[in-house]
Design a protein around this motif. Sequence first.
Motif, mmCIF file in Angstrom:
data_model
loop_
_atom_site.group_PDB
_atom_site.id
_atom_site.type_symbol
_atom_site.label_atom_id
_atom_site.label_comp_id
_atom_site.label_asym_id
_atom_site.label_seq_id
_atom_site.Cartn_x
_atom_site.Cartn_y
_atom_site.Cartn_z
ATOM 1 N N ASN A 1 -3.422 3.525 4.004
ATOM 2 C CA ASN A 1 -2.814 4.565 3.171
ATOM 3 C C ASN A 1 -1.361 4.775 3.562
ATOM 4 O O ASN A 1 -1.042 4.997 4.737
ATOM 5 N N HIS B 1 -11.612 4.999 5.961
ATOM 6 C CA HIS B 1 -11.346 5.482 4.608
ATOM 7 C C HIS B 1 -9.853 5.506 4.280
ATOM 8 O O HIS B 1 -9.452 5.206 3.162
ATOM 9 N N TYR B 2 -9.036 5.859 5.235
ATOM 10 C CA TYR B 2 -7.592 5.976 4.967
ATOM 11 C C TYR B 2 -6.819 4.780 5.488
ATOM 12 O O TYR B 2 -5.617 4.826 5.663
ATOM 13 N N LEU C 1 -0.026 8.336 5.206
ATOM 14 C CA LEU C 1 -0.265 8.612 6.619
ATOM 15 C C LEU C 1 0.726 7.873 7.506
ATOM 16 O O LEU C 1 0.954 8.253 8.642
#
Lengths: 246, 406
Positions: free
Chosen positions: B334, B330-331, B337
């Motif tokens: 990103n 999901h991340y 992060l």
Amino acid sequence: MKNLLEIEGLTGGYNPNRPVLHDVSFNVNRGEIVGLIGLNGAGKSTTIKHVLGLLEPMKGQVKIDGKGFHENREDYRKNLAFIPETPMLYDELTLWEHMQVTAMAYGVKEADLDKRSGLLLKEFRMEKMRDWFPSQFSKGMRQKVMIMCAFLIEPPLYIVDEPFVGLDPIGIQSFLEMIVNLKEQGAGILMSTHILSTAERYCDRFVILHDGKVVLEGTMNEMRSRINRPDATLDEIYILATRGEI
Amino acid sequence: MTEENTLWKQRASTFWNEAVRYLRLIGNSGLLFAVIFTVIFGSYYYSKILKALPENFPGILLMSVVLTFFLVKSPIRTFLKEADLVFLLPMEYRMNAYFRYSLVYSILFQAFIIVLLMVVFGPLYHDQVEGGWLSYPVIIILLILVKGWNLWGKWSETHLPDWNAPFWYVSIRIMASFVMVYLLLKQAPILYLLIPGIGMILLMYFYFNPVQKNHPLKWQQLIKMDQEQSMKFYRFANLFTDVPKLQQSVKPRPVVSKALEVMLRGSSSVHEFLYWKAFARANDYWGIYIRLTVVGIVLMLVIPGLYGILIGLGLIVYLTGVQLSTLKLHYWGNIWLRLYPLREDTSNAFSKVIFLLLAIQSVVLAITNLISQKELVTSFLALFIGLFISYVYGFLLVNNRERMED
């Protein structure tokens, strides 16, 4: 005292055969706002990515507080906050949770979080949107979330990429006031922008990038005397610089 | 003329290249095995149910209703994109060949679905419709003709402006299709079949075709219709892997969020915080978890015997793990992060989240079993198996998930 941000002989980019930046050097000191100016594709974003430690220098180095990214990543990153050009939000977090997760990541204490977030929400008129999700935000509100998260950390160095796009006039005013405030408290700010009239009023020094090189650098007066145009505006200097006439 | 043909073929092959890559990923995931398992189980019970059906069961009516639904719902795969509104709009009058391809493609694809449906209905059909002048394959061919008629009708409806509600057009198609299907399955004499048959041909000439002539194409509708179909496929693929093109939907779920907030108080792991939030709100992870848990509870209540319980519980916990594992990606990509000053192990944070979710599910299922069967040893063994699978899946297997690179 060492410079807060020190970029020295930086050659870099995405492809080692075609570097975007060529031998770029400049500093940001404590208590000053430096404007990073250049056309689309001049290398502003690439410079910022190098400062953030997202790209590795091919030559030269980037240091914050005298230390490079590879010496201690956590310390390096704790020292800076980043406001991106396009707001990048977590779709599944509310505004408040964005601030929460930022505080967690940067080790901001809960009492500080409460105090700072309260002030920021009020300043940017976002108190009512505390529990909203990004899908409910306009472009300007998203930008405000980014700004508030950055200000929440209160680091020594701020990297700001084109902050004015999408912000309403009151939001711009609040942002500028806070930036000036932070500067007076000793923070350093590197701000890339195309809004030259605002930059001229608020930045202490400028770095003009063209084709990946620093073509002109200094305060307004320093730049004016370098090109022998004692009453040139930043717009004029910038256009001359990008035409390669300097 | 030729350039529109190549354009269509190009679009179709772009989609299918991508689809095949997803299908391969889906094939590699353990879920396929579970699906085959379910099909075998399902067909076993299917034949049992058929034998137990009462004499007067309205099988033909049931089949007619289901078939009518699939016949009337006739989306047209145009492979149009948003940008075509700008670039292809001026070429509209030269796009006939392009859309002819779309129609033929849609007929072939949806005929396949009708055949599949009839195969599934096979046993029921042979049970209910025996001996008549129309054989099983002839009926399938006639159903495909009805499908073609419906697609032609749908193509006309997409020409209609919004204010001219296609409601009546759809109602007519529903009625005509239903009457036709019902008479076919009833093995009605040819004279009866001719009535709806001629009616459909007349409708085509005096209703569908004039609409196509009198109204220009509605591009936005066509694009929307195509996007809906792509999204359907992506949503399906998203159960197995992360699909970047899928527009993620977020639900606030205040109650779950509040519960998580209490649970997360004092935790300092940013990754765990984010994974829990995504689990509760993004992408229907929460819905999947609850649905599978409810299925598990039902299984625990109806399955007799020790082995059935253990296999049932193990399967549910494993499937839940497989379905939730896309949360890990999901991340992916990103930026925050990567910028946070953290020294955290992402994989470990995710493993903890998955393990905890599966362990909670195991406990719930084991307790359900204890309440319903009151066999302490069985429930204890079930709990042990559940926790074991939770651990193995959460900390070992979950790290083998692949991501589709764009």
